[in-house]
Write a protein that holds these residues in place. Structure first.
Motif, PDB file in Angstrom:
ATOM      1  N   TRP A  60       0.830  -1.203   0.000  1.00 59.82           N
ATOM      2  CA  TRP A  60       0.000   0.000   0.000  1.00 59.82           C
ATOM      3  C   TRP A  60       0.871   1.262   0.000  1.00 59.82           C
ATOM      4  N   SER A  61       1.919   1.268   0.796  1.00 56.22           N
ATOM      5  CA  SER A  61       2.768   2.460   0.890  1.00 56.22           C
ATOM      6  C   SER A  61       3.575   2.678  -0.379  1.00 56.22           C
ATOM      7  N   GLU A  67      -2.392   7.177  -6.659  1.00 57.44           N
ATOM      8  CA  GLU A  67      -3.096   5.888  -6.677  1.00 57.44           C
ATOM      9  C   GLU A  67      -3.857   5.660  -5.371  1.00 57.44           C
ATOM     10  N   ARG A  68      -3.216   5.963  -4.235  1.00 56.51           N
ATOM     11  CA  ARG A  68      -3.922   5.804  -2.960  1.00 56.51           C
ATOM     12  C   ARG A  68      -5.115   6.749  -2.888  1.00 56.51           C
ATOM     13  N   LEU A 168      -4.527   6.446   5.667  1.00 59.66           N
ATOM     14  CA  LEU A 168      -4.378   5.720   4.402  1.00 59.66           C
ATOM     15  C   LEU A 168      -3.624   6.546   3.368  1.00 59.66           C
ATOM     16  N   LEU A 169      -3.944   7.827   3.272  1.00 53.39           N
ATOM     17  CA  LEU A 169      -3.253   8.657   2.288  1.00 53.39           C
ATOM     18  C   LEU A 169      -1.766   8.751   2.577  1.00 53.39           C
ATOM     19  N   GLY A 171      -0.022   6.359   3.675  1.00 52.31           N
ATOM     20  CA  GLY A 171       0.593   5.073   3.359  1.00 52.31           C
ATOM     21  C   GLY A 171       0.483   4.022   4.436  1.00 52.31           C
ATOM     22  N   THR A 173      -1.688   1.276   6.962  1.00 52.64           N
ATOM     23  CA  THR A 173      -2.872   0.422   6.996  1.00 52.64           C
ATOM     24  C   THR A 173      -3.469   0.514   8.397  1.00 52.64           C
ATOM     25  N   LEU A 197     -10.912  -0.854  -1.442  1.00 50.08           N
ATOM     26  CA  LEU A 197      -9.524  -0.937  -0.992  1.00 50.08           C
ATOM     27  C   LEU A 197      -8.998  -2.368  -1.082  1.00 50.08           C
ATOM     28  N   VAL A 201      -5.912  -3.589   3.998  1.00 53.44           N
ATOM     29  CA  VAL A 201      -5.625  -2.167   4.190  1.00 53.44           C
ATOM     30  C   VAL A 201      -6.465  -1.601   5.333  1.00 53.44           C
TER      31      VAL A 201
END
Length: 488
Positions: A60-61, A67-68, A168-169, A171, A173, A197, A201
């Motif tokens: 995720w990061s 993309e996030r 989340l933005l 990076g 979870t 998601l 996450v």
């Protein structure tokens, strides 16, 4: 079981507690009628959720901020479009009127909009590159890793949202633990959010807070806790984090004062805004007005006008469209609140209730209480010095601005506050003397908030900030990378 029976959400899948246990969720408007049930999670379920979050975090990061952000925006759009079953579940389990429950579900997309509308600025903040003839220096804001989010029962989706979006933005979870008094609404929200998601996450573990919340706080793979709740539970979480030298952001409630200076215009608009600021969610909001200080020249007029306005409030089941105030959320809160009122009355205060019951026959079946004004009360009574978290407003007079500031600052709390005056300069000057993380001028409550500004308290109201860019940076740590050769 009857009502809405839901599962917890781990690694993109719905599942029961490993123990098979369940908690029945009561309806505070009809205490004999269950709202549904949730899994009674244990430390083993927390382990599974944290493992899923940890496994998903690196991937995720590594996604770009763009993309996030696209996935967070999709999650927000899905939440904003949720069907009525979500707000209805929240009202059934914690009592507030359906309009407020609907607003609860709409709050995260609103809070996230500040970040999503300013991605270029956010990108610059997360990676600050500097070049000169000595070389290159980068200051990177990296995600802390796995974030534990512990949220209370009063506005659970909104309070999860102010943690979830920025975490989340940045990076990270997330593993969330909602209150057992308001897990159904959170799980309905996760039905929408989770679909946008990648697995792992976002995860939600339900159960008793002293078990799953404690396990989350003590977990060696949880890098940070974002907590909203009461001081007692907050201290326990802070101690667990301190023993592991991990970080936390804590919002521990407030005992929020409003001050009416002698030049304020006492009209219908002022009274309407004060009622909204104190009566929202039956007074069960951290930033609701909980103490009203009025210049002695205006005291009688303001008190009388507030009483007249409160006559229009209709108390009953929050699902009833004619009801404007629901019950208190649970028996524990009802007992504490009514005890504070009885204590104030026994000490000589005048305790007067207003409004009307929607259903007298069913009144004893719920945790209902009419909106109440408390006058003639001492400044050191507990109804004044503590956060009552119910539909009662103590009103006290003052003579000078210095006295008002001393009264405002006399409690251990410092979350929000407000100053009401016809002279903005007086308001700004007094605001600088008030010990609170937020001071509004001529406004107070939900309509006063700006998602781009930081929110949080001082003293016993906690530390750290949510919302605004400052709130997002709480979920990061700073790394300096440099090849500069500084002349010696």
């Amino acid at each position: 079981m009857t009502g809405l029976d839901m599962q917890m959400y781990i690694d993109g899948r719905w599942r029961d507690a490993a123990s098979g246990g369940r908690i029945q969720v009561a309806n505070p408007a009809r205490s004999a009628e269950p709202a549904g049930s949730i899994p009674d999670g244990t430390a083993g379920d927390v382990d599974l959720a944290v493992a899923a979050a940890k496994a998903a975090q690196r991937g995720w990061s590594r996604l770009s901020l763009t993309e996030r952000a696209a996935m967070v925006a999709d999650a927000g759009a899905r939440l904003a479009a949720i069907d009525p079953s979500g707000p209805e579940a929240l009202t059934r389990e914690m009592g507030k009127i359906l309009a407020e429950s609907t607003m609860d579900f709409q709050s995260p997309p609103w809070a996230w909009s500040h970040y999503l509308d300013n991605l270029d600025e956010l990108d610059r903040i997360l990676t600050d590159s500097r070049f000169d003839d000595t070389g290159r220096l980068e200051v990177r804001r990296r995600p802390v890793g796995v974030v534990g989010a512990i949220v209370p029962w009063n506005w659970p989706i909104a309070l999860l949202g102010v943690k979830l979006g920025p975490a989340l933005l940045a990076g990270n979870t997330v593993v969330a633990v909602p209150s057992p008094f308001a897990s159904l609404g959170v799980l309905k929200a996760i039905e929408a959010i989770g679909a946008a998601l990648p697995p792992g996450v976002v995860n939600v573990v339900t159960g008793a807070g002293d078990r799953v919340g404690a396990a989350l706080s003590a977990h060696p793979d949880v890098d940070m806790i974002a907590f909203t709740g009461g001081p007692e539970a907050g201290r326990a979480v802070a101690q667990a984090l301190g023993s592991r030298l991990r970080r936390g952001v804590f919002e521990l409630g407030g005992n929020d004062p409003a001050v009416l200076l002698d030049d304020v215009v006492v009209d219908d608009d002022l009274i309407r805004r004060l009622v909204a600021a104190f009566a929202v969610t039956s007074g069960q909001v951290c930033f609701a007005v909980k103490r009203l200080y009025v210049h002695e020249s205006l005291l009688d007029d303001v008190t009388a006008r507030l009483g007249d306005a409160l006559h229009d409030i209709v108390v009953g089941d929050g699902l009833d469209p004619d009801v404007t105030m629901g019950p208190l959320a649970n028996e524990r809160q009802f007992t504490r609140f009514t005890g504070l009122l009885a204590e104030a009355e026994s000490s000589g205060a005048q305790v007067k209730s207003y409004g009307r019951m929607r259903d007298k026959a069913g009144w004893e079946g719920g945790y209902f209480h009419l909106p109440t004004l408390v006058t003639g009360v001492g400044a050191r009574e507990r109804i004044v010095t503590e956060e009552q978290f119910g539909p009662a407003l103590p009103i006290l007079g003052f003579r000078t601005e210095r006295e008002a500031v001393e009264l405002v600052n006399s409690t251990p709390y410092g979350l929000t506050s407000s100053v009401w005056t016809s002279d903005p300069n007086r308001g700004w000057a007094m605001a600088g003397e008030i010990d609170a993380g937020v001071t509004f001028i001529n406004k107070h409550g939900m309509a006063a908030f700006d998602p781009g500004a930081p929110f949080g308290g001082v003293k016993a109201s906690g530390y750290g900030r949510e919302m605004g860019m400052e709130g997002l940076l709480e979920f990061t740590w700073t790394q300096q990378i440099s090849d500069r050769q500084i002349p010696g």
